[in-house]
Design a protein around this motif. Structure first.
Motif, mmCIF file in Angstrom:
data_model
loop_
_atom_site.group_PDB
_atom_site.id
_atom_site.type_symbol
_atom_site.label_atom_id
_atom_site.label_comp_id
_atom_site.label_asym_id
_atom_site.label_seq_id
_atom_site.Cartn_x
_atom_site.Cartn_y
_atom_site.Cartn_z
ATOM 1 N N PRO A 36 -52.890 -67.739 57.774
ATOM 2 C CA PRO A 36 -52.484 -67.432 56.403
ATOM 3 C C PRO A 36 -53.549 -66.592 55.700
ATOM 4 O O PRO A 36 -54.648 -66.388 56.230
ATOM 5 N N THR B 33 -46.208 -60.299 59.460
ATOM 6 C CA THR B 33 -47.616 -59.954 59.322
ATOM 7 C C THR B 33 -47.728 -58.778 58.352
ATOM 8 O O THR B 33 -46.746 -58.094 58.060
ATOM 9 N N ILE C 108 -48.669 -62.953 56.614
ATOM 10 C CA ILE C 108 -49.848 -63.530 57.259
ATOM 11 C C ILE C 108 -50.613 -62.490 58.067
ATOM 12 O O ILE C 108 -50.133 -61.378 58.286
ATOM 13 N N ARG D 20 -52.372 -72.227 62.582
ATOM 14 C CA ARG D 20 -51.804 -70.898 62.413
ATOM 15 C C ARG D 20 -50.301 -70.993 62.594
ATOM 16 O O ARG D 20 -49.792 -71.972 63.151
ATOM 17 N N TRP E 28 -47.109 -66.611 50.883
ATOM 18 C CA TRP E 28 -47.476 -67.372 52.088
ATOM 19 C C TRP E 28 -46.688 -66.913 53.306
ATOM 20 O O TRP E 28 -47.051 -67.240 54.423
#
Length: 106
Positions: free
Chosen positions: A66, A27, A60, A96, A57
């Motif tokens: 994303p 993250t 997140i 997700r 990508w």
């Protein structure tokens, strides 16, 4: 906020993102924490401004979603890398990443 492309923070963010293995994610907050920071938003700004050549990508949002506006493009990468996903009602945008299985911390 316009970031300096030569700043050590920008370089460190991009180095961490480049180190995330295929099929795994971090993250924005995870990346910031590795740098000893709580600046998840600045990580996001770094990715938006300088992350086009990085595996963007793999970074997140905290809920497993994303980057906003890139859901369909990211899904192509997730499928190719066999990133664990949780699916919702909309196949291209209603999903997700399964953070319990895909989260990576160096």
């Amino acid at each position: 906020m316009r970031l300096n492309p030569d700043s050590p923070f920008v370089a460190a963010v991009l180095d961490i993102v480049d180190s995330i293995p295929p099929g795994q994610v971090m993250t924005y907050g995870d990346v910031a924490a590795v740098l000893g920071s709580r600046a998840a938003r600045v990580v996001g700004q770094t990715m938006a401004q300088f992350g086009a050549d990085a595996p963007w990508w793999r970074v997140i949002r905290a809920g497993g979603h994303p980057p906003i506006g890139h859901e369909s493009r990211a899904l192509v990468h997730y499928r190719a890398e066999q990133t664990p996903l949780l699916h919702g009602a909309e196949p291209e945008t209603g999903y997700r990443v399964d953070l319990s299985r895909a989260r990576w911390l160096p």
